[in-house]
Design a protein around this motif. Structure first.
Motif, mmCIF file in Angstrom:
data_model
loop_
_atom_site.group_PDB
_atom_site.id
_atom_site.type_symbol
_atom_site.label_atom_id
_atom_site.label_comp_id
_atom_site.label_asym_id
_atom_site.label_seq_id
_atom_site.Cartn_x
_atom_site.Cartn_y
_atom_site.Cartn_z
ATOM 1 N N ILE A 193 0.879 -1.171 0.000
ATOM 2 C CA ILE A 193 0.000 0.000 0.000
ATOM 3 C C ILE A 193 0.915 1.219 0.000
ATOM 4 O O ILE A 193 1.907 1.245 0.748
ATOM 5 N N LEU A 194 0.624 2.216 -0.813
ATOM 6 C CA LEU A 194 1.485 3.393 -0.787
ATOM 7 C C LEU A 194 0.688 4.678 -0.600
ATOM 8 O O LEU A 194 -0.518 4.728 -0.828
ATOM 9 N N ASN A 195 1.412 5.688 -0.181
ATOM 10 C CA ASN A 195 0.864 7.028 -0.010
ATOM 11 C C ASN A 195 0.924 7.721 -1.367
ATOM 12 O O ASN A 195 2.011 8.002 -1.879
ATOM 13 N N THR A 196 -0.212 7.986 -1.981
ATOM 14 C CA THR A 196 -0.231 8.557 -3.327
ATOM 15 C C THR A 196 0.384 9.949 -3.379
ATOM 16 O O THR A 196 0.789 10.415 -4.454
ATOM 17 N N GLU A 197 0.461 10.615 -2.233
ATOM 18 C CA GLU A 197 1.079 11.939 -2.201
ATOM 19 C C GLU A 197 2.601 11.856 -2.304
ATOM 20 O O GLU A 197 3.278 12.872 -2.464
ATOM 21 N N LYS A 198 3.135 10.641 -2.204
ATOM 22 C CA LYS A 198 4.585 10.440 -2.297
ATOM 23 C C LYS A 198 4.993 9.862 -3.660
ATOM 24 O O LYS A 198 6.149 9.494 -3.857
ATOM 25 N N VAL A 199 4.057 9.798 -4.601
ATOM 26 C CA VAL A 199 4.358 9.229 -5.919
ATOM 27 C C VAL A 199 5.063 10.268 -6.801
ATOM 28 O O VAL A 199 4.575 11.385 -6.982
ATOM 29 N N LYS A 200 6.197 9.861 -7.366
ATOM 30 C CA LYS A 200 6.934 10.723 -8.284
ATOM 31 C C LYS A 200 6.611 10.378 -9.729
ATOM 32 O O LYS A 200 6.393 11.269 -10.565
ATOM 33 N N SER A 201 6.577 9.077 -10.042
ATOM 34 C CA SER A 201 6.241 8.651 -11.396
ATOM 35 C C SER A 201 5.703 7.226 -11.368
ATOM 36 O O SER A 201 5.954 6.461 -10.434
ATOM 37 N N ILE A 202 4.940 6.874 -12.438
ATOM 38 C CA ILE A 202 4.339 5.545 -12.544
ATOM 39 C C ILE A 202 4.786 4.919 -13.853
ATOM 40 O O ILE A 202 4.579 5.478 -14.932
ATOM 41 N N GLY A 203 5.424 3.741 -13.750
ATOM 42 C CA GLY A 203 5.858 3.029 -14.936
ATOM 43 C C GLY A 203 4.962 1.842 -15.223
ATOM 44 O O GLY A 203 3.874 1.721 -14.673
ATOM 45 N N LEU A 204 5.431 0.971 -16.110
ATOM 46 C CA LEU A 204 4.631 -0.195 -16.470
ATOM 47 C C LEU A 204 4.457 -1.167 -15.315
ATOM 48 O O LEU A 204 3.375 -1.690 -15.081
ATOM 49 N N LYS A 205 5.544 -1.403 -14.573
ATOM 50 C CA LYS A 205 5.501 -2.402 -13.514
ATOM 51 C C LYS A 205 6.004 -1.890 -12.167
ATOM 52 O O LYS A 205 6.201 -2.675 -11.245
ATOM 53 N N LYS A 206 6.206 -0.573 -12.066
ATOM 54 C CA LYS A 206 6.705 -0.042 -10.802
ATOM 55 C C LYS A 206 6.280 1.410 -10.608
ATOM 56 O O LYS A 206 5.962 2.121 -11.569
ATOM 57 N N VAL A 207 6.281 1.813 -9.362
ATOM 58 C CA VAL A 207 6.025 3.198 -8.989
ATOM 59 C C VAL A 207 7.290 3.725 -8.328
ATOM 60 O O VAL A 207 7.888 3.058 -7.479
ATOM 61 N N ILE A 208 7.716 4.908 -8.710
ATOM 62 C CA ILE A 208 8.871 5.543 -8.076
ATOM 63 C C ILE A 208 8.359 6.643 -7.139
ATOM 64 O O ILE A 208 7.575 7.499 -7.542
ATOM 65 N N LEU A 209 8.792 6.579 -5.891
ATOM 66 C CA LEU A 209 8.353 7.542 -4.890
ATOM 67 C C LEU A 209 9.289 8.750 -4.859
ATOM 68 O O LEU A 209 10.372 8.735 -5.448
ATOM 69 N N THR A 210 8.865 9.783 -4.153
ATOM 70 C CA THR A 210 9.689 10.986 -4.031
ATOM 71 C C THR A 210 10.997 10.697 -3.317
ATOM 72 O O THR A 210 11.968 11.449 -3.448
ATOM 73 N N SER A 211 11.026 9.594 -2.552
ATOM 74 C CA SER A 211 12.257 9.175 -1.870
ATOM 75 C C SER A 211 13.168 8.389 -2.788
ATOM 76 O O SER A 211 14.218 7.905 -2.357
ATOM 77 N N GLU A 212 12.753 8.213 -4.056
ATOM 78 C CA GLU A 212 13.458 7.459 -5.100
ATOM 79 C C GLU A 212 13.353 5.946 -4.916
ATOM 80 O O GLU A 212 13.978 5.185 -5.651
ATOM 81 N N GLN A 213 12.571 5.497 -3.956
ATOM 82 C CA GLN A 213 12.351 4.061 -3.799
ATOM 83 C C GLN A 213 11.377 3.559 -4.854
ATOM 84 O O GLN A 213 10.454 4.275 -5.258
ATOM 85 N N GLU A 214 11.587 2.334 -5.297
ATOM 86 C CA GLU A 214 10.732 1.730 -6.311
ATOM 87 C C GLU A 214 9.818 0.685 -5.671
ATOM 88 O O GLU A 214 10.276 -0.175 -4.918
ATOM 89 N N ILE A 215 8.520 0.775 -5.993
ATOM 90 C CA ILE A 215 7.518 -0.139 -5.462
ATOM 91 C C ILE A 215 6.865 -0.856 -6.647
ATOM 92 O O ILE A 215 6.468 -0.211 -7.624
ATOM 93 N N PRO A 216 6.740 -2.183 -6.588
ATOM 94 C CA PRO A 216 6.074 -2.888 -7.698
ATOM 95 C C PRO A 216 4.591 -2.537 -7.764
ATOM 96 O O PRO A 216 3.954 -2.257 -6.737
#
Length: 227
Positions: free
Chosen positions: A190-213
């Protein structure tokens, strides 16, 4: 004090009466329904709200295990039974504790204190924070500091900007406690949508630069929220 609504489901009248008397002594619990018939309990749950079930396992109409399978994770369970061999099977579900009959008030009290730590707090969403127990201590966590929550077997890892907290809970339970800006993006995240930097095909990159599937079935829900 906010009271958490509970019900009692047990085919033994004396057990229903005893647990009911214990609930009456507990300031933060409110008994809203009790029955010796699990089918009646299922009908009650369809039309009414409750958070905790004191549930007998060995019942003639529907076993406690089947009852939990029908109701699912929207409620928490404290199992009550005279048969200790059911304990392991019961813990596969959203079970807070397991009480072996005859139940003393002291043992009951320990159970409900465990349950209290895991209750969804409706007023927490308005206050902007909640408390979780991690490493033997209660920690206050502000929602706006959370990056994501990850499921790790019987635990969840709540990752904030500063640190992480390993908590005995389920992802489903945490999902019910978090505000609207949190979204499930994967069966384990589960992620905080306010921390989303970008959305790719299979991952989300957060403002902290962490990648979430991100799972395909969850992507549209996330995109709708971002928009």
């Amino acid at each position: 004090m906010k009271k958490n609504k509970c019900i009692i489901v047990d085919d033994e009248p004396l057990a229903v009466s005893l647990i009911g008397s214990y609930v009456e002594k507990t300031p933060f619990l409110e008994l809203v329904f009790s029955t010796e018939n699990p089918i009646e309990a299922l009908e009650f749950i369809k039309k009414n709200e409750a958070e905790l079930v004191f549930l007998d396992i060995q019942m003639p109409e529907i076993t406690g295990i089947n009852f939990m399978k029908i109701v699912g994770d929207k409620m928490k369970y404290i199992l009550t039974t005279a048969y200790s061999e059911y304990a392991l099977e019961g813990y596969e579900h959203n079970v807070v504790d397991y009480l072996l009959k005859p139940i003393s008030f002291d043992r009951f009290n320990k159970s409900i204190l465990k349950a209290k730590e895991r209750f969804p707090l409706d007023d927490a969403k308005e206050s902007g924070h909640f408390f979780v127990k991690s490493s033997g201590q209660q920690h206050r966590i502000n929602f706006n500091e959370i990056l994501y929550v990850e499921s790790i077997k019987d635990y969840v890892n709540i990752k904030t900007e500063a640190q992480e907290y390993i908590v005995l809970d389920t992802l489903k339970s945490l999902e019910n406690q978090l505000p609207e800006n949190f979204r499930r993006v994967h069966k384990s995240f589960i992620l905080n949508t306010e921390k989303v930097k970008s959305i790719g095909l299979k991952k989300v990159i957060l403002t902290s630069e962490q990648e979430i599937p991100i799972g395909e079935s969850y992507k549209m829900n996330l995109l709708d929220k971002i928009k």
